[in-house]
Design a protein around this motif. Structure first.
Motif, PDB file in Angstrom:
ATOM      1  N   TYR A  48       0.849  -1.035  -0.003  1.00 53.51           N
ATOM      2  CA  TYR A  48      -0.021   0.099  -0.135  1.00 53.51           C
ATOM      3  C   TYR A  48       0.917   1.274   0.045  1.00 53.51           C
ATOM      4  N   LEU A 101      -5.948   2.443  -8.795  1.00 53.51           N
ATOM      5  CA  LEU A 101      -6.909   0.835  -8.775  1.00 53.51           C
ATOM      6  C   LEU A 101      -6.232   0.026  -7.915  1.00 53.51           C
ATOM      7  N   TRP A 102      -4.900   0.139  -7.819  1.00 52.08           N
ATOM      8  CA  TRP A 102      -4.018  -0.650  -6.903  1.00 52.08           C
ATOM      9  C   TRP A 102      -4.381  -0.528  -5.413  1.00 52.08           C
ATOM     10  N   LEU A 146      -8.052  -1.781  -4.404  1.00 48.56           N
ATOM     11  CA  LEU A 146      -8.055  -3.225  -3.903  1.00 48.56           C
ATOM     12  C   LEU A 146      -7.403  -3.373  -2.823  1.00 48.56           C
ATOM     13  N   LEU A 147      -6.324  -2.883  -2.390  1.00 51.14           N
ATOM     14  CA  LEU A 147      -5.686  -3.209  -1.159  1.00 51.14           C
ATOM     15  C   LEU A 147      -6.159  -2.547   0.204  1.00 51.14           C
ATOM     16  N   ARG A 148      -7.182  -1.514  -0.195  1.00 53.04           N
ATOM     17  CA  ARG A 148      -7.684  -0.622   1.195  1.00 53.04           C
ATOM     18  C   ARG A 148      -8.265  -1.579   2.027  1.00 53.04           C
ATOM     19  N   SER A 167      -7.948  -4.782   2.882  1.00 47.21           N
ATOM     20  CA  SER A 167      -7.087  -5.589   3.839  1.00 47.21           C
ATOM     21  C   SER A 167      -6.034  -4.616   4.666  1.00 47.21           C
ATOM     22  N   VAL A 175      -7.269  -9.164   0.044  1.00 50.63           N
ATOM     23  CA  VAL A 175      -7.117  -8.155  -1.203  1.00 50.63           C
ATOM     24  C   VAL A 175      -8.079  -8.364  -2.070  1.00 50.63           C
ATOM     25  N   PHE A 176      -8.716  -9.492  -2.308  1.00 50.49           N
ATOM     26  CA  PHE A 176      -9.706  -9.773  -3.316  1.00 50.49           C
ATOM     27  C   PHE A 176     -11.125 -10.274  -2.787  1.00 50.49           C
ATOM     28  N   LEU A 186     -14.618  -9.270  -1.663  1.00 53.90           N
ATOM     29  CA  LEU A 186     -15.607  -8.370  -2.493  1.00 53.90           C
ATOM     30  C   LEU A 186     -16.217  -7.797  -1.386  1.00 53.90           C
ATOM     31  N   LEU A 225     -13.932  -4.768  -0.261  1.00 52.39           N
ATOM     32  CA  LEU A 225     -14.108  -3.819  -1.260  1.00 52.39           C
ATOM     33  C   LEU A 225     -15.572  -3.179  -1.258  1.00 52.39           C
TER      34      LEU A 225
END
Length: 648
Positions: A151, A201-202, A205-207, A209, A219-220, A222, A225
């Motif tokens: 991050y 975008l990176w 996705l990381l926010r 976690s 990270v993935f 949903l 997210l």
């Protein structure tokens, strides 16, 4: 004599202002992270009776979820029930199970501060007597995990992309309009756009976690997210992506329709692009200001516009420097960077430094806290490193200005030899054209006529050799001027220092500022003092924040001998740095909720600065009393803080 001294004085003044601004400003995009300033039960304390809840007080409001606050028994089992709640101001609590056994309990927390940074930690307290515990909380800090490092890298790349995108476009429009047709400059600006888009975008996705478990697998997720998209930071990242779409249209016009127009036709379009580009650049900068430190704390309505201007100035200076460096090294000989363009950028960079100084002074007043924070905190130590880098950068910039002045001084001499140089270049160009024509004729002849494979290969090899010679000739033309060569070297050195400076700044944005760290240390020392006080008296420390200007501090209440009957009470009000705080009013009230007694108000007398006292404070019955202290720091700003304590 005056003409000799004035430039030197101007240079010294510029260097002094730049270093002073950096000294006071700290990191562009950095401010107060939340810090734990108090807890009940306090850290390391031993209580006789198990508490009904655990409360934590932070230096600012924080965001919590269901897993943000837990209490674990010596065996590592959860003893908290329900969800954490905000009980008052910046104090949050979680209820505990009844009938807790004696032993050491561990409190763990993972929250998100108002400036979007995760804050985590743990401490212990004991019931009855301390005991051994099997709890380990070393893995709860997301900042130290792989996700935290990733991050941080994403933040660095987002800043770098923004700087190159905005600064490169500003350099083309304000300094070198012919650069819109130079392929190398186009690649720089487009590369900045791609970098910022990918980094955004990176981060999105990381926010999730990063602010929770810190695990790669999350990270993935949903669900995480979706939660991120509902936060202020998530909305800012999505807004940034939408603004990047508008930036893409701007780039297409800048390097498309704008480049194809004649110089006279570019004037009207230049004004329109400048207005539109400024709006988009300011909007992108606002996506940081509105979601991070500037949006919280003191004077956010002023701090956010100042933060936007600060980022714009940084991008104009360092991003323009990057574009100039690429132009000096990669621009073809047919379209070299004119001396006038270099001088225009030099003036633009000086203006940017002046803006950085002004915004930095305001940020320092708002963020820094005290001079001792420079050496006593990690933030201050990093800031000293940044000061050294800024000093070095400005010093190299002074050298670059001297090379620019030499370019301007040699311009008349260049005009005198222009005819001979033009004739020589024309003769060289004619020779080159003849060679190219011969090569093309030979290649055409060998292609149309029946030829063997070796002949075709020889023709191709000959063409490559001629192209290499042409490239070498262009390089010699570009490097012929020693002043331009010196300018290239000094600008390259500036860019190298700027890369390191940006890395240090990124680390600063993720470091707890000196002001907050000192507040936390003061609260911790007060807590330690209260926990080590004698059993014959009661000492309570309660951090407070009235929400107004200069509204933070710690109130200490001493009750002696803390038993049924008459007691002597002293109230001390201190600033976060430990100095006496002269507030206009302090009121105290005692409530025994179990017996429905109270509140019993007490109005202490003002003894000295930050010191209030009352004698004959009557406690009618032993029990766990709720003590409320109201502190007023101005005519309209006041707050009431609470703490439970066993009296009698």
């Amino acid at each position: 004599m005056t003409r000799t001294i004035t430039p030197r004085l101007r240079t010294l003044v510029l260097l002094f202002l730049a270093v002073t601004g950096a000294l006071l400003a700290g990191a562009g995009p950095a401010s107060a992270h939340a810090a734990l300033t108090g807890s009940d039960p306090a850290q390391g304390v031993v209580v006789k009776k198990a508490p009904e809840q655990v409360s934590l007080t932070f230096s600012e409001q924080v965001s919590m979820n269901d897993d943000s606050l837990h209490v674990l028994d010596p065996a590592g089992k959860k003893v908290d029930v329900g969800k954490p709640s905000n009980i008052s101001g910046t104090t949050y609590a979680v209820q505990l199970k009844s009938g807790l056994k004696d032993g050491t309990y561990t409190v763990t927390y993972q929250v998100v501060s108002a400036d979007s940074h995760p804050v985590s930690g743990a401490y212990t307290f004991s019931v009855g007597a301390p005991s051994q515990t099997t709890v380990s909380v070393s893995g709860r800090t997301a900042n130290d995990s792989a996700v935290g490092w990733l991050y941080g890298f994403g933040r660095y790349m987002s800043y770098a992309g923004y700087i190159v995108l905005v600064g490169g476009a500003a350099f083309v429009l304000a300094c070198w309009q012919r650069g819109s047709g130079v392929r190398a400059v186009q690649r720089v600006v487009v590369g900045g756009w791609l970098t910022l888009t990918a980094a955004t975008l990176w981060l999105l996705l990381l926010r999730g976690s990063y602010t929770s478990s810190g695990k790669i697998g999350a990270v993935f997720d949903l669900d995480l997210l979706g939660q991120v998209l509902q936060t202020k930071t998530g909305a800012a990242l999505v807004s940034r992506l939408l603004l990047l779409a508008a930036a893409a249209l701007f780039i297409a016009v800048l390097f498309g329709a704008y480049d194809k127009r004649e110089d006279e036709e570019k004037r009207d379009l230049t004004f329109g692009l400048a207005i539109g580009g400024t709006v988009v650049a300011a909007g992108l900068a606002a996506s940081w200001a509105m979601a991070e430190h500037a949006s919280t704390g003191l004077q956010p309505g002023i701090a956010m516009p100042v933060d936007v201007v600060h980022l714009l100035a940084v991008a104009t200076w360092l991003g323009g420097l990057t574009a100039l460096l690429v132009a000096l090294y990669r621009a073809p000989a047919e379209t070299p960077v004119e001396t006038a363009a270099v001088r225009r950028f030099s003036r633009l960079a000086m203006g940017s430094v002046a803006v950085l100084v002004a915004t930095g002074v305001y940020q320092s007043w708002r963020q820094l806290g005290s001079w001792s924070a420079f050496t006593d905190t990690r933030y201050g130590q990093l800031l000293l490193v940044k000061i050294g880098l800024v000093t070095l950068l400005v010093g190299i910039a002074v050298v670059s200005r001297r090379w620019t002045a030499r370019l301007a001084d040699t311009a008349p001499a260049s005009r005198e030899g222009k005819q001979s140089e033009t004739a020589e270049a024309q003769a060289e160009a004619e020779t080159e054209a003849e060679v190219k024509a011969e090569v093309q004729a030979e290649v055409k002849e060998r292609v149309t006529a029946p030829a063997s494979a070796p002949d075709t290969q020889r023709a191709t090899q000959l063409a490559r050799q001629r192209a290499a010679q042409d490239s070498a000739r262009r390089k010699r033309l570009r490097d012929a001027d020693p002043n331009r060569f010196g300018l290239r070297r000094s600008v390259l050195a500036e860019a190298g220092v700027a890369v390191v400076l940006l890395a240090v700044t990124t680390v600063l944005t993720q470091t707890e500022p000196g002001r907050t760290e000192q507040e936390a240390k003061a609260a911790a020392s007060s807590s330690s003092a209260s926990s080590s006080s004698s059993s014959g008296a009661l000492t309570l420390d309660m951090p407070f924040d009235t929400g107004g200007q200069d509204g933070k501090g710690v109130v200490r209440l001493d009750l002696d001998p803390a038993r049924v009957g008459g007691n002597e009470m002293h109230v001390y009000v201190q600033r976060p740095n430990g100095r006496a705080f002269d507030v206009p009013e302090v009121k105290v009230a005692f409530t025994l909720e179990a017996k429905k007694i109270g509140p019993l108000p007490v109005t202490p007398d003002h003894i000295a600065t930050g010191h209030w006292a009352a004698t004959g404070v009557q406690i009618p019955m032993a029990g766990e009393w709720k003590i409320a202290v109201t502190v007023r720091t101005s005519d309209i700003d006041q707050v009431t803080v609470y703490k439970n304590a066993q009296i009698g």
